[in-house]
Enzyme design. Structure first.
Site, PDB file in Angstrom:
ATOM      1  N   GLY A 148       0.824  -1.200   0.000  1.00 27.12           N
ATOM      2  CA  GLY A 148       0.000   0.000   0.000  1.00 27.12           C
ATOM      3  C   GLY A 148       0.863   1.255   0.000  1.00 27.12           C
ATOM      4  O   GLY A 148       0.666   2.161  -0.799  1.00 27.12           O
ATOM      5  N   ALA A 149       1.827   1.287   0.911  1.00 27.59           N
ATOM      6  CA  ALA A 149       2.684   2.466   1.031  1.00 27.59           C
ATOM      7  C   ALA A 149       3.859   2.107   1.919  1.00 27.59           C
ATOM      8  O   ALA A 149       3.827   1.085   2.609  1.00 27.59           O
ATOM      9  CB  ALA A 149       1.914   3.628   1.646  1.00 27.59           C
ATOM     10  N   MET A 150       4.899   2.964   1.904  1.00 27.59           N
ATOM     11  CA  MET A 150       6.117   2.637   2.636  1.00 27.59           C
ATOM     12  C   MET A 150       6.661   3.869   3.341  1.00 27.59           C
ATOM     13  O   MET A 150       6.786   4.936   2.754  1.00 27.59           O
ATOM     14  CB  MET A 150       7.136   2.073   1.635  1.00 27.59           C
ATOM     15  CG  MET A 150       8.476   1.738   2.249  1.00 27.59           C
ATOM     16  SD  MET A 150       8.313   0.451   3.498  1.00 27.59           S
ATOM     17  CE  MET A 150       9.649   0.902   4.611  1.00 27.59           C
TER      18      MET A 150
ATOM     19  N   ASN B 251       9.522   5.056   4.372  1.00 26.77           N
ATOM     20  CA  ASN B 251      10.925   5.486   4.316  1.00 26.77           C
ATOM     21  C   ASN B 251      11.106   6.845   4.981  1.00 26.77           C
ATOM     22  O   ASN B 251      10.307   7.754   4.774  1.00 26.77           O
ATOM     23  CB  ASN B 251      11.368   5.619   2.865  1.00 26.77           C
ATOM     24  CG  ASN B 251      10.878   4.487   2.012  1.00 26.77           C
ATOM     25  OD1 ASN B 251      11.228   3.349   2.236  1.00 26.77           O
ATOM     26  ND2 ASN B 251      10.014   4.785   1.066  1.00 26.77           N
TER      27      ASN B 251
ATOM     28  N   HIS C 248      -1.016   6.530   8.819  1.00 24.35           N
ATOM     29  CA  HIS C 248      -0.259   5.350   9.241  1.00 24.35           C
ATOM     30  C   HIS C 248       1.228   5.511   8.908  1.00 24.35           C
ATOM     31  O   HIS C 248       2.098   5.332   9.767  1.00 24.35           O
ATOM     32  CB  HIS C 248      -0.839   4.111   8.546  1.00 24.35           C
ATOM     33  CG  HIS C 248      -0.100   2.845   8.829  1.00 24.35           C
ATOM     34  ND1 HIS C 248      -0.503   1.957   9.801  1.00 24.35           N
ATOM     35  CD2 HIS C 248       1.020   2.312   8.287  1.00 24.35           C
ATOM     36  CE1 HIS C 248       0.339   0.935   9.834  1.00 24.35           C
ATOM     37  NE2 HIS C 248       1.280   1.124   8.920  1.00 24.35           N
ATOM     38  N   GLU C 249       1.513   5.851   7.665  1.00 22.52           N
ATOM     39  CA  GLU C 249       2.922   5.956   7.264  1.00 22.52           C
ATOM     40  C   GLU C 249       3.604   7.101   8.005  1.00 22.52           C
ATOM     41  O   GLU C 249       4.749   6.991   8.417  1.00 22.52           O
ATOM     42  CB  GLU C 249       3.054   6.132   5.749  1.00 22.52           C
ATOM     43  CG  GLU C 249       2.372   5.048   4.913  1.00 22.52           C
ATOM     44  CD  GLU C 249       2.784   3.622   5.259  1.00 22.52           C
ATOM     45  OE1 GLU C 249       3.902   3.416   5.754  1.00 22.52           O
ATOM     46  OE2 GLU C 249       1.956   2.705   5.051  1.00 22.52           O
TER      47      GLU C 249
ATOM     48  N   HIS D 119       4.568   6.135  11.520  1.00 18.55           N
ATOM     49  CA  HIS D 119       5.753   5.279  11.583  1.00 18.55           C
ATOM     50  C   HIS D 119       7.019   6.086  11.889  1.00 18.55           C
ATOM     51  O   HIS D 119       8.015   5.509  12.335  1.00 18.55           O
ATOM     52  CB  HIS D 119       5.972   4.551  10.255  1.00 18.55           C
ATOM     53  CG  HIS D 119       5.321   3.204  10.169  1.00 18.55           C
ATOM     54  ND1 HIS D 119       5.415   2.266  11.164  1.00 18.55           N
ATOM     55  CD2 HIS D 119       4.592   2.619   9.186  1.00 18.55           C
ATOM     56  CE1 HIS D 119       4.760   1.161  10.790  1.00 18.55           C
ATOM     57  NE2 HIS D 119       4.240   1.354   9.609  1.00 18.55           N
TER      58      HIS D 119
ATOM     59  N   GLU E 252       4.247  -2.514  13.294  1.00 17.69           N
ATOM     60  CA  GLU E 252       2.998  -2.519  12.536  1.00 17.69           C
ATOM     61  C   GLU E 252       1.750  -2.563  13.419  1.00 17.69           C
ATOM     62  O   GLU E 252       0.830  -1.785  13.232  1.00 17.69           O
ATOM     63  CB  GLU E 252       2.995  -3.662  11.508  1.00 17.69           C
ATOM     64  CG  GLU E 252       4.030  -3.486  10.405  1.00 17.69           C
ATOM     65  CD  GLU E 252       3.912  -2.161   9.648  1.00 17.69           C
ATOM     66  OE1 GLU E 252       2.856  -1.501   9.730  1.00 17.69           O
ATOM     67  OE2 GLU E 252       4.886  -1.767   8.987  1.00 17.69           O
TER      68      GLU E 252
HETATM   69 ZN    ZN Z   1       3.022   0.066   8.471  1.00 21.86          ZN
END
Ligand code: ZN
Length: 884
Positions: free
Chosen positions: A270-272, A274, A306-307, A310, A329
């Site tokens: 879905g997404a990352m 970084n 969410h990203e 993180h 997660e």
């Molecule tokens: Zn995640």
């Protein structure tokens, strides 16, 4: 990646600290489509804390062509190192700080696995989690090696005007005498290699800014394909809301001068997250009223958040090893769920999350792929980005928050952030902070991380009128799962209430404890009796309110009590839960009936209760919409557990829908007519709730009278001025065999064929038809000019949706559905094993099927497993599915 022998199993108990540490990484990347040249300088030293310090240095590397290698400027001779498909081993290193420099080339244009450096629509981008950095440079590619990065990117100016990497931009310019330019980025924060990212391409940029509460002005940038700038507004709004929320709720501020999001169309996940440079599947960035639905808006808001979250839970504090994946997660899903609950409706969010948990995680837990939130072994880590690690992981954090209370949990999180900032931590570290903040012993609770399976809690109650005592007996059990035949008892926090005649909550005066301020009881033994005193009137128990524990609750409570709670429990979650229970029971009986007819009496009683809910002006529309939706076919299958006939489930569920559609026609019509059409679109929760209620009413109306319902839906489709209304009509039309369906689908295609995200929606609508002809249609679409098996979104839209959302046709008795999906898995596995393996998880419930289908599924799976070149990813999923 081709399997040459049986893949190895990696175990948590084998963890060893790295023999060497890499303090600083300097990358020089000269981008070129077929041959990108990467020089990596690693400042490396022996790790005094590791027994492996002083041994050979084994660097990970895959698909890299080694051009040169030297240590402190001296080239290595061939006898000083060895190279195989996965590693570069340097036999002996001086026992001091050294600088190892490698020069490698990779071919981004040939990378269809979408891991490492690849091209998406002509844009260079990277995906390094979990083990993609080793496809960029030789490295200690593991999360407990934390380094500072300096990255120089160089490319042809015309090909890649933008050159992006993590951290802050320190220098950029043209290379004199050439058509190339460069940019240098420095990330001041320590990070593991999986958080590395770079992007280069010709992209449009939308900018805004955010000032943190301590006054740091942060530049916010979203990069998208040219022409899509207009669709970034919602993502930007969501990002700023998330940044503010994390400051207020968790005291967390952003820590760089710039935060970038890049949307790409080809992405495995879905997404990352970084560091400073999030890379997204564009489906979770782009939104406009005429291209995205209310649901899309809500998803984008939650994935962006969410990203971003993180940055603290995942980046500042990362995981020691991949077994600890839930540490980042599960916790971050919990945080994004809380964010959405705070800015939208908490009950509606909770119900939606539990629906997802049950559909995906409970199904996983009940089958051969069951594993603990923290697994103890894996063959391929990419297979463990699962509903168990994410969604059940979030439930475990939620239970800790319930046990500690809001203040206690915040205190524990503050300790976690202070104690482990800059660390690669473990689940034990996290739970220790919870213990230190609360003074509680959480050793029994810790089993939640280690035990697979959904616990069952059996509740039996009786009211002892003469004593004024309400006695509740709770029994917990947990069925065996692969590798775990017996399990110790869990610590299960159950929020509860005793509901009086007019819906009031009675005081909970627990024998041995006193009146509970916090209405939560803890079930810690196999069998436990709770006696509540001073109960003068017969109460209706409302257990596991808000779904405080992810368990399957069974009880001896009567249907009448369930209907009572459905109408008046002060806990909205349990009102919905009771409605689901009642509906499941009615449908289950119909499944067993010869013609799958529903009992008219039961359906009528249910309809009356639902009618009262729909008429209640005190309830939110979005909540009513959820109340009007029957349990899904897969939920019903999971409850049955064995000898499942998906066609019978579909027929029985349809029978109840039909009965409700007929009985409640007048109410449903009223709701339908109140749905505003035309006018300006706003994605706010109240407007979205109105639309979802309208579409839920349409779904039942069409069940009651297909012909007139289809006409209503078609009219709605043509009149729609936003994508939510269009999809509202299409979602119901797509599931009935009628001429209006064909008309609407082809009109949709004609208007939206040039928009990839909408073509994906169209593919899905075609794939979910539960009737004859669906398989042929999917096969036909696989030949369509717009189908491309190398694009994960397209494969998921057509094939993934068919397998996951069309149980009747995927499980066609002929076995054709299984074969169709297997054919795609075989093809995909040759170049993108991650997506192939994900698709293969759709067979996970095969053992619960009736014998005919079970045999067909078994044949298909066996053939898939025994293929000569099956990847490690797919082999793991299929072999476990067959063994479990
Ligand atoms: Zn995640």
């Amino acid at each position: 990646m081709i399997r040459t022998d049986t893949p190895q199993t990696i175990r948590l108990t084998d963890y060893r600290a790295p023999g060497y540490l890499i303090n600083h990484v300097s990358l020089n990347v000269r981008l070129n489509r077929e041959a990108t040249r990467i020089t990596a300088r690693l400042d490396l030293l022996p790790n005094p804390a590791s027994p492996d310090a002083g041994g050979p240095l084994v660097l990970d590397g895959q698909g890299l062509r080694l051009e040169a290698i030297n240590i402190d400027g001296v080239p290595l001779t061939e006898d000083q190192y060895s190279l195989d498909n996965e590693h570069l081993t340097i036999h002996k290193l001086p026992q001091r700080a050294v600088c190892i420099e490698t020069e490698t080339t990779v071919d981004p244009s040939a990378n269809k696995a979408l891991s490492g450096l690849y091209l998406s629509n002509g844009v260079y981008c990277t995906q390094c989690e979990a083990e993609g950095f080793r496809r960029i440079a030789f490295f200690l590619d593991r999360p407990d090696v934390l380094s500072r990065y300096r990255v120089r990117l160089e490319a042809r100016k015309s090909e890649a005007p933008q050159l992006l990497s993590n951290g802050n931009l320190v220098m950029a310019g043209d290379i004199v005498g050439s058509d190339r330019h460069f940019a240098i980025w420095e990330d001041p924060h320590l990070k593991p290699s999986y958080l590395f990212a770079m992007v280069a391409g010709d992209l449009a940029c939308v900018e805004d800014s955010f000032t943190t509460r301590s006054g740091r002005k942060v530049l916010l940038q979203i990069y998208v394909e040219h022409g899509k700038e207009e669709r970034c507004g919602w993502a930007m709004t969501s990002l700023k809301a998330a940044m503010k929320w994390d400051e207020e709720r968790f005291g967390r501020e952003y820590d760089l001068d710039r935060f970038m999001i890049v949307a790409v169309s080809d992405f495995n996940m879905g997404a990352m997250e970084n560091k400073g440079l999030n890379i997204f599947n564009d489906k979770y960035v782009l939104a406009s009223p005429d291209s995205a639905t209310d649901q899309d808006y809500a998803h984008i808001e939650s994935v962006i958040a969410h990203e971003y979250f993180h940055n603290w839970t995942g980046n500042r504090i990362t995981c020691r090893d991949w077994f600890q994946l839930c540490l980042k997660e599960g916790l971050t899903v919990y945080r994004d769920q809380e964010f959405s609950s705070d800015i939208r409706s908490r009950p509606v969010k909770r119900i939606s999350d539990v629906k997802l948990l049950r559909a995906q995680q409970f199904a996983e837990d009940a089958g051969p792929l069951a594993h603990p939130v923290r697994p103890s072994s894996y063959m391929e880590i990419n297979n463990f980005y699962t509903a168990t690690v994410y969604e059940k992981g979030a439930e475990v954090v939620r239970m800790l928050a319930t046990l500690l209370g809001e203040e206690g949990f915040r205190k524990a999180m503050d300790i976690y952030f202070a104690r482990h900032d800059g660390d690669a931590a473990t689940v034990e570290d996290f739970v220790k902070c919870m213990e230190d903040a609360s003074g509680r012993d959480l050793s029994q609770f810790f089993h939640w991380y280690e035990q697979a399976g959904t616990p069952q809690v059996m509740a039996q109650s009786r009211w002892l009128q003469s004593e004024g005592v309400f006695e509740l007996t709770l029994t917990q059990s947990l069925a065996p799962t692969p590798g775990q035949p017996t399990k110790p008892d869990l610590d299960i926090p159950l929020a509860m209430g005793l509901v009086g005649p007019v819906g009031e909550d009675m005081p909970l005066d627990l024998e041995g404890t006193g009146v509970l301020n916090n209405p939560v009881i803890e079930l810690r033994e196999a069998v436990q009796v709770f006696r509540f005193r001073n109960v003068r009137q017969r109460p209706v128990p409302s257990l596991n309110r808000g779904f405080s524990a992810p368990v399957r609750l069974v009880s001896n409570f009567s249907a009448a009590d369930e209907v009572a709670l459905m109408g008046r429990d002060s806990d909205p979650f349990n009102r919905w839960e009771m409605a689901q229970n009642r509906a499941s029971e009615i449908i289950t009986r119909a499944i067993a009936a010869p013609d799958h007819a529903v009992s008219a009496d039961l359906a009528r009683g249910y309809g009356e209760a639902l009618k009262r809910v729909l008429a209640d002006n005190g309830l939110e529309d979005a909540f009513k919409a959820l109340m009007a939706m029957l349990p899904g076919e897969q939920d019903l299958a999971r409850e049955l557990g064995s000898n499942v006939d998906p066609a019978a489930i579909h027929a029985a569920r349809d029978a109840l829908r039909r009965a409700l559609g007929t009985q409640l026609e007048a109410e449903l019509q009223r709701i339908w007519e109140a749905l505003p059409t035309g006018g300006a679109y706003s994605p706010d929760p109240a407007s979205a709730g109105r639309r979802s209620l309208g579409h839920a009413a349409l779904d039942l109306l069409i069940a009651g009278d297909a012909a007139s319902g289809a006409q209503l839906a078609l009219g709605h489709f043509h009149a729609a001025t936003n994508m939510t209304d269009k999809m509202g009509a299409l979602n119901v039309l797509a599931r009935i065999d009628c001429p209006q369906r064909e008309e609407a689908l082809s009109a949709f295609y004609d208007s939206h064929r040039s928009d990839p995200l909408l073509v994906d929606k169209w593919m899905t609508l075609n794939a979910v038809a539960p009737f004859e002809g669906a398989i042929a249609r999917v096969r036909e679409l696989m030949q369509h000019e717009l189908f491309d098996i190398t694009r994960p979104n397209r494969v998921r839209a057509l094939i993934g949706s068919f397998a996951a959302m069309n149980p009747v046709q995927f499980n066609a008795p002929s076995g054709e559905g299984y074969e169709l999906v297997a054919g795609v898995i075989e093809k995909l596995d040759g170049f993108n094993p991650q997506v192939a393996a994900r698709l293969a998880t759709n067979y996970r419930s095969w053992r619960a099927l009736e014998p005919g289908r079970r045999a067909k599924a078994h044949d298909t799976l066996t053939r898939l497993r025994d293929r000569a070149n099956v990847s490690r990813d797919t082999f793991e999923i299929i072999s476990k599915s067959l063994e479990g």
